[in-house]
Design a protein around this motif. Structure first.
Motif, short mmCIF file in Angstrom:
data_model
loop_
_atom_site.label_atom_id
_atom_site.label_comp_id
_atom_site.label_asym_id
_atom_site.label_seq_id
_atom_site.Cartn_x
_atom_site.Cartn_y
_atom_site.Cartn_z
N LEU A 32 -2.06 7.92 -1.09
CA LEU A 32 -2.80 8.32 -2.28
C LEU A 32 -2.10 9.44 -3.03
CD1 LEU A 32 -5.42 7.62 -3.77
CD2 LEU A 32 -6.56 9.44 -2.48
N ILE A 86 -3.67 -1.13 -9.71
CA ILE A 86 -4.06 -0.86 -8.33
C ILE A 86 -5.31 -1.65 -7.96
CG2 ILE A 86 -3.05 1.43 -8.47
CD1 ILE A 86 -5.88 2.57 -8.51
N SER A 95 0.84 -1.19 0.00
CA SER A 95 0.00 0.00 0.00
C SER A 95 0.88 1.24 0.00
CB SER A 95 -0.93 0.01 1.21
OG SER A 95 -0.20 0.05 2.42
N LYS A 104 -8.87 1.39 -3.15
CA LYS A 104 -8.40 2.77 -2.97
C LYS A 104 -9.28 3.47 -1.96
CE LYS A 104 -8.89 5.63 -6.43
NZ LYS A 104 -8.69 6.33 -7.73
N PHE A 134 -3.78 3.58 -1.32
CA PHE A 134 -4.25 2.62 -2.31
C PHE A 134 -3.35 1.40 -2.28
CE2 PHE A 134 -1.13 5.24 -4.41
CZ PHE A 134 -0.42 4.38 -5.25
N SER A 137 -2.70 4.12 -14.42
CA SER A 137 -2.15 4.50 -13.12
C SER A 137 -0.63 4.39 -13.14
CB SER A 137 -2.73 3.62 -12.00
OG SER A 137 -4.13 3.73 -11.96
#
Length: 357
Positions: free
Chosen positions: A286, A315, A283, A318, A323, A296
């Motif tokens: 953001l 990803i 993770s 989110k 995310f 992305s």
């Protein structure tokens, strides 16, 4: 040498010096960036809010049309199997039953006469008084009368069944969850009058992010009531919606409750927490995400050359803060976490490190 001549000789020298100064561009200062080292971690236990709902419900309605003259239950009332819950005006169906009974009596009387006539013609035929054709006619009349009695009995049975259908009864023990008709309303056959839910089998219903479905499809949960102090109940995933909600991108999960107490009433708000082992996931904040043309990306720092390069990624879930990276980032990569829209490929940067809470 005169003053004017000296000035003329100095002009080309000064112009040449000015040109040299313009061609020497100042060295670009590395752009300062914040960054973190990407490392997989085990997320906190997944907890979701949901409700208690019945596994089975039934829409109850009359099998004949008529005007509703009675409704004995309302939303939230419990009903028992066979209990009368609504009634239609039975007058026209009572009339039909009486008419069918009269028709049956008439048919039975005709059959009695036909039988007696056949016996009489048999006796007359033996003595030679009656012809064979007359005896055949008597037999045929008797058979017709028997068929008339059978038809009359079937008509009476149908009329009595329709009279019985004016009474709407509960087909199982349950609770009324919806009422669709009122006293005085004319209902057609098959119209839903009310919905009854079974109480013996209840499910916990929660919506989870689509990205977590694969990991939680066979998970075990512990379910607790939010509004009341009640013992927790274990639950197991029974059914997963095949499609995600078009707006929230969540899927609905139904879980079987393990012997829930009566306090777990239909409509109760619950919390469901996963108990199964959770794998580590990658993770990132953001603020590290760069989205362009439906794709992305993140900026990866080359620590040896102090430059950045754009890396396309895939990803998962989110949230407003972070995310999950499914593909494209490996453990140990340094990822830029601020100013991602202002960077360029192979741009020199000065590295600052962000502390994550």
């Amino acid at each position: 040498m005169s003053m004017m001549l000296r000035s003329l000789l100095l002009v080309p020298v000064l112009m040449l010096a000015a040109c040299n100064e313009e061609t020497v561009a100042p060295k670009e200062i590395p752009r300062p960036v914040l960054s973190i080292i990407a490392m997989p971690s085990v997320p906190q236990e997944n907890e979701f809010t949901g409700t208690i709902e019945p596994r089975y419900t039934a829409d109850l309605g009359f099998q004949v049309f008529g005007r509703i003259i009675s409704r004995n239950v309302d939303i939230g009332d419990r009903v028992s199997k066979g209990e009368l819950i609504a009634l239609l005006d039975p007058k026209i169906y009572e009339f039909a039953v009486n008419e069918a009974k009269a028709s049956l009596s008439s048919a039975q009387a005709q059959l009695t006469n036909a039988k007696a006539s056949e016996l009489r013609f048999k006796a007359l035929s033996k003595s030679g008084v009656s012809s064979a054709s007359e005896l055949d006619a008597a037999k045929q009349a008797n058979e017709t009368a028997e068929a008339g009695v059978s038809n009359a009995k079937a008509a009476l049975q149908k009329a009595e069944e329709q009279l019985g259908y004016t009474k709407l009864k509960a087909s199982f023990d349950g609770v009324v969850t919806a009422v669709e008709a009122q006293v005085g309303q004319v209902a057609d056959a098959g119209d839903t009058i009310m919905t009854v839910a079974r109480l013996d089998q209840r499910d916990a219903i929660v919506d989870i992010p689509e990205s977590l479905v694969g990991r939680l499809r066979n998970a075990s949960f512990v379910v607790t009531l939010q509004a009341f102090d009640a013992p927790p109940v274990n639950a197991k995933v029974r059914e997963v919606s095949p499609e995600a909600d078009s707006v929230t991108r969540t899927r609905r999960i139904r879980m079987t409750l393990d012997n829930p107490p009566d306090s777990y009433r239909l409509g109760s708000i619950i919390s469901a927490r996963s108990l199964d082992h959770q794998e580590a996931v990658m993770s990132l904040p953001l603020s590290a995400l760069l989205e362009e043309d439906g794709k992305s990306f993140v900026w990866v720092v080359d620590e040896e050359h102090k430059t950045v390069r754009k890396q396309q990624i895939s990803i998962g879930q989110k949230t407003k803060d972070e995310f999950i990276v499914l593909e494209g980032v490996e453990s140990g990569m340094r990822i830029v976490t601020a100013g991602v829209h202002a960077l360029m490929q192979d741009q020199e940067v000065s590295i600052g490190e962000e502390k994550r809470s």
